[in-house]
Write a protein that holds these residues in place. Structure first.
Motif, PDB file in Angstrom:
ATOM      1  N   ALA A 165       0.834  -1.212   0.000  1.00  0.00           N
ATOM      2  CA  ALA A 165       0.000   0.000   0.000  1.00  0.00           C
ATOM      3  C   ALA A 165       0.865   1.257   0.000  1.00  0.00           C
ATOM      4  O   ALA A 165       0.537   2.240  -0.678  1.00  0.00           O
ATOM      5  N   LEU A 166       1.965   1.233   0.731  1.00  0.00           N
ATOM      6  CA  LEU A 166       2.876   2.387   0.709  1.00  0.00           C
ATOM      7  C   LEU A 166       3.452   2.577  -0.693  1.00  0.00           C
ATOM      8  O   LEU A 166       3.515   3.708  -1.198  1.00  0.00           O
ATOM      9  N   GLN A 167       3.856   1.491  -1.322  1.00  0.00           N
ATOM     10  CA  GLN A 167       4.392   1.572  -2.690  1.00  0.00           C
ATOM     11  C   GLN A 167       3.330   2.113  -3.646  1.00  0.00           C
ATOM     12  O   GLN A 167       3.604   3.006  -4.442  1.00  0.00           O
ATOM     13  N   ALA A 168       2.132   1.543  -3.568  1.00  0.00           N
ATOM     14  CA  ALA A 168       1.051   1.958  -4.472  1.00  0.00           C
ATOM     15  C   ALA A 168       0.677   3.418  -4.259  1.00  0.00           C
ATOM     16  O   ALA A 168       0.288   4.102  -5.205  1.00  0.00           O
ATOM     17  N   GLY A 169       0.812   3.888  -3.025  1.00  0.00           N
ATOM     18  CA  GLY A 169       0.496   5.277  -2.710  1.00  0.00           C
ATOM     19  C   GLY A 169       1.628   6.243  -3.035  1.00  0.00           C
ATOM     20  O   GLY A 169       1.546   7.431  -2.714  1.00  0.00           O
ATOM     21  N   GLY A 170       2.686   5.739  -3.654  1.00  0.00           N
ATOM     22  CA  GLY A 170       3.786   6.608  -4.047  1.00  0.00           C
ATOM     23  C   GLY A 170       4.743   6.951  -2.923  1.00  0.00           C
ATOM     24  O   GLY A 170       5.529   7.892  -3.039  1.00  0.00           O
ATOM     25  N   LYS A 171       4.710   6.186  -1.857  1.00  0.00           N
ATOM     26  CA  LYS A 171       5.567   6.461  -0.697  1.00  0.00           C
ATOM     27  C   LYS A 171       6.681   5.422  -0.612  1.00  0.00           C
ATOM     28  O   LYS A 171       6.783   4.667   0.353  1.00  0.00           O
ATOM     29  N   ARG A 172       7.503   5.407  -1.640  1.00  0.00           N
ATOM     30  CA  ARG A 172       8.575   4.403  -1.722  1.00  0.00           C
ATOM     31  C   ARG A 172       9.534   4.491  -0.544  1.00  0.00           C
ATOM     32  O   ARG A 172       9.928   3.473   0.019  1.00  0.00           O
ATOM     33  N   SER A 173       9.917   5.704  -0.145  1.00  0.00           N
ATOM     34  CA  SER A 173      10.866   5.826   0.972  1.00  0.00           C
ATOM     35  C   SER A 173      10.238   5.316   2.267  1.00  0.00           C
ATOM     36  O   SER A 173      10.919   4.690   3.083  1.00  0.00           O
ATOM     37  N   ASP A 174       8.929   5.557   2.453  1.00  0.00           N
ATOM     38  CA  ASP A 174       8.248   5.026   3.631  1.00  0.00           C
ATOM     39  C   ASP A 174       8.197   3.490   3.576  1.00  0.00           C
ATOM     40  O   ASP A 174       8.357   2.823   4.602  1.00  0.00           O
ATOM     41  N   ALA A 175       7.968   2.948   2.369  1.00  0.00           N
ATOM     42  CA  ALA A 175       7.942   1.492   2.207  1.00  0.00           C
ATOM     43  C   ALA A 175       9.315   0.901   2.527  1.00  0.00           C
ATOM     44  O   ALA A 175       9.414  -0.116   3.222  1.00  0.00           O
ATOM     45  N   ASP A 176      10.361   1.550   2.026  1.00  0.00           N
ATOM     46  CA  ASP A 176      11.721   1.064   2.294  1.00  0.00           C
ATOM     47  C   ASP A 176      12.046   1.136   3.787  1.00  0.00           C
ATOM     48  O   ASP A 176      12.654   0.226   4.344  1.00  0.00           O
ATOM     49  N   LYS A 177      11.631   2.222   4.433  1.00  0.00           N
ATOM     50  CA  LYS A 177      11.862   2.361   5.879  1.00  0.00           C
ATOM     51  C   LYS A 177      11.083   1.282   6.644  1.00  0.00           C
ATOM     52  O   LYS A 177      11.608   0.664   7.561  1.00  0.00           O
ATOM     53  N   PHE A 178       9.831   1.066   6.229  1.00  0.00           N
ATOM     54  CA  PHE A 178       9.019   0.045   6.883  1.00  0.00           C
ATOM     55  C   PHE A 178       9.689  -1.322   6.771  1.00  0.00           C
ATOM     56  O   PHE A 178       9.808  -2.059   7.758  1.00  0.00           O
ATOM     57  N   SER A 179      10.141  -1.670   5.556  1.00  0.00           N
ATOM     58  CA  SER A 179      10.747  -2.995   5.375  1.00  0.00           C
ATOM     59  C   SER A 179      12.048  -3.122   6.167  1.00  0.00           C
ATOM     60  O   SER A 179      12.310  -4.169   6.758  1.00  0.00           O
ATOM     61  N   ALA A 180      12.836  -2.052   6.208  1.00  0.00           N
ATOM     62  CA  ALA A 180      14.087  -2.090   6.986  1.00  0.00           C
ATOM     63  C   ALA A 180      13.790  -2.281   8.473  1.00  0.00           C
ATOM     64  O   ALA A 180      14.442  -3.085   9.147  1.00  0.00           O
ATOM     65  N   ASP A 181      12.794  -1.540   8.974  1.00  0.00           N
ATOM     66  CA  ASP A 181      12.411  -1.673  10.391  1.00  0.00           C
ATOM     67  C   ASP A 181      11.885  -3.082  10.679  1.00  0.00           C
ATOM     68  O   ASP A 181      12.232  -3.689  11.695  1.00  0.00           O
ATOM     69  N   TRP A 182      11.031  -3.584   9.778  1.00  0.00           N
ATOM     70  CA  TRP A 182      10.446  -4.913   9.956  1.00  0.00           C
ATOM     71  C   TRP A 182      11.545  -5.972  10.070  1.00  0.00           C
ATOM     72  O   TRP A 182      11.527  -6.819  10.956  1.00  0.00           O
ATOM     73  N   LEU A 183      12.507  -5.903   9.148  1.00  0.00           N
ATOM     74  CA  LEU A 183      13.559  -6.920   9.134  1.00  0.00           C
ATOM     75  C   LEU A 183      14.571  -6.729  10.265  1.00  0.00           C
ATOM     76  O   LEU A 183      15.166  -7.700  10.720  1.00  0.00           O
ATOM     77  N   ARG A 184      14.752  -5.506  10.711  1.00  0.00           N
ATOM     78  CA  ARG A 184      15.635  -5.285  11.863  1.00  0.00           C
ATOM     79  C   ARG A 184      15.020  -5.938  13.105  1.00  0.00           C
ATOM     80  O   ARG A 184      15.709  -6.548  13.903  1.00  0.00           O
ATOM     81  N   GLU A 185      13.686  -5.837  13.239  1.00  0.00           N
ATOM     82  CA  GLU A 185      13.000  -6.426  14.385  1.00  0.00           C
ATOM     83  C   GLU A 185      12.815  -7.943  14.228  1.00  0.00           C
ATOM     84  O   GLU A 185      12.652  -8.650  15.210  1.00  0.00           O
ATOM     85  N   ARG A 186      12.833  -8.417  12.979  1.00  0.00           N
ATOM     86  CA  ARG A 186      12.623  -9.845  12.704  1.00  0.00           C
ATOM     87  C   ARG A 186      13.684 -10.322  11.718  1.00  0.00           C
ATOM     88  O   ARG A 186      13.372 -10.612  10.549  1.00  0.00           O
ATOM     89  N   PRO A 187      14.920 -10.421  12.143  1.00  0.00           N
ATOM     90  CA  PRO A 187      16.016 -10.740  11.215  1.00  0.00           C
ATOM     91  C   PRO A 187      15.924 -12.126  10.570  1.00  0.00           C
ATOM     92  O   PRO A 187      16.568 -12.381   9.565  1.00  0.00           O
ATOM     93  N   LYS A 188      15.096 -13.005  11.116  1.00  0.00           N
ATOM     94  CA  LYS A 188      14.984 -14.356  10.561  1.00  0.00           C
ATOM     95  C   LYS A 188      13.720 -14.548   9.712  1.00  0.00           C
ATOM     96  O   LYS A 188      13.338 -15.665   9.388  1.00  0.00           O
ATOM     97  N   ASP A 189      13.088 -13.452   9.308  1.00  0.00           N
ATOM     98  CA  ASP A 189      11.850 -13.525   8.526  1.00  0.00           C
ATOM     99  C   ASP A 189      12.181 -13.742   7.043  1.00  0.00           C
ATOM    100  O   ASP A 189      12.371 -12.796   6.285  1.00  0.00           O
ATOM    101  N   ALA A 190      12.237 -15.001   6.641  1.00  0.00           N
ATOM    102  CA  ALA A 190      12.541 -15.343   5.250  1.00  0.00           C
ATOM    103  C   ALA A 190      11.355 -15.042   4.331  1.00  0.00           C
ATOM    104  O   ALA A 190      11.545 -14.658   3.180  1.00  0.00           O
ATOM    105  N   ALA A 191      10.145 -15.209   4.835  1.00  0.00           N
ATOM    106  CA  ALA A 191       8.957 -14.985   4.003  1.00  0.00           C
ATOM    107  C   ALA A 191       8.874 -13.538   3.529  1.00  0.00           C
ATOM    108  O   ALA A 191       8.541 -13.276   2.371  1.00  0.00           O
ATOM    109  N   PHE A 192       9.188 -12.593   4.401  1.00  0.00           N
ATOM    110  CA  PHE A 192       9.133 -11.180   4.003  1.00  0.00           C
ATOM    111  C   PHE A 192      10.233 -10.891   2.981  1.00  0.00           C
ATOM    112  O   PHE A 192      10.030 -10.125   2.038  1.00  0.00           O
ATOM    113  N   ARG A 193      11.382 -11.526   3.140  1.00  0.00           N
ATOM    114  CA  ARG A 193      12.462 -11.357   2.153  1.00  0.00           C
ATOM    115  C   ARG A 193      12.034 -11.916   0.790  1.00  0.00           C
ATOM    116  O   ARG A 193      12.320 -11.323  -0.251  1.00  0.00           O
ATOM    117  N   LEU A 194      11.365 -13.061   0.793  1.00  0.00           N
ATOM    118  CA  LEU A 194      10.847 -13.610  -0.467  1.00  0.00           C
ATOM    119  C   LEU A 194       9.868 -12.636  -1.113  1.00  0.00           C
ATOM    120  O   LEU A 194       9.900 -12.407  -2.325  1.00  0.00           O
TER     121      LEU A 194
END
Length: 191
Positions: A46-75
């Motif tokens: 939804a962030l990407q679709a709304g044109g908020k790429r930097s917010d999407a990138d920040k969200f994904s970085a935060d998500w993976l920092r909090e869940r470093p073993k989340d392979a599904a999100f990486r896929l």
């Protein structure tokens, strides 16, 4: 208080292209369910679709920092990178998945395809690993056959694609790919 309610609310907002509303609903669900990976993918999308790429990138970085073993999100992120033809980005995400799950055949297959798009020599080797992990998976064999054909190993590509068709003889994509391999190998009559 269940994930599905927040997800449906967000999906309705997304269908109306109300991206901020979708993100808000998905975020509420994320907080209420203490971290649903599905809602995380929906927030990113939804962030990407709304044109908020930097917010999407920040969200994904935060998500993976909090869940470093989340392979599904990486896929998921790798698939998103493929959709935008960001093959180096997809390669990075698939490599990350394989660090967490060294026997993930899907990640090897998709990494092979991405490497093939970048004309990297390692592409067939990645897919050979995928095939060794899941030998009866026609899609993996199909990827391998196309990569071998791209490397001008047409005889091996034909042999591999025939195995694919033995597993799924009525699949039109696999038949078309065999014809493409024959054409690349100079065997137009067989194509």
């Amino acid at each position: 208080k269940e994930e599905i309610g927040y997800r449906m609310e967000g999906d309705i907002a997304a269908a109306q292209k109300n991206w901020d509303g979708a993100v808000a609903a998905y975020n509420q669900g994320l907080k209420a369910t203490s971290g649903s990976p599905l809602l995380a993918t929906k927030i990113y999308s939804a962030l990407q679709a709304g044109g908020k790429r930097s917010d999407a990138d920040k969200f994904s970085a935060d998500w993976l920092r909090e869940r470093p073993k989340d392979a599904a999100f990486r896929l998921f992120l790798a698939d998103q990178a493929i959709a935008t033809k960001d093959y180096p980005g997809a390669e990075k995400w698939y490599q990350g998945v394989l660090q967490l799950q060294p026997n993930n055949a899907l990640a090897y297959n998709n990494l092979a395809w991405v490497a093939g798009q970048q004309k990297k020599d390692a592409a067939p080797g990645y897919d050979e690993k995928a095939v060794s992990l899941a030998p009866s998976q026609p899609a993996f064999l199909d990827t391998l056959a196309m990569l071998l054909s791209d490397k001008n190993e047409h005889a091996k590509a034909v042999e591999t694609q025939k195995k694919v068709l033995a597993l799924q003889p009525d699949n039109p994509l696999f038949k078309t790919n065999l014809a493409k391999i024959y054409i690349k190998g100079g065997q137009k009559d067989l194509a």
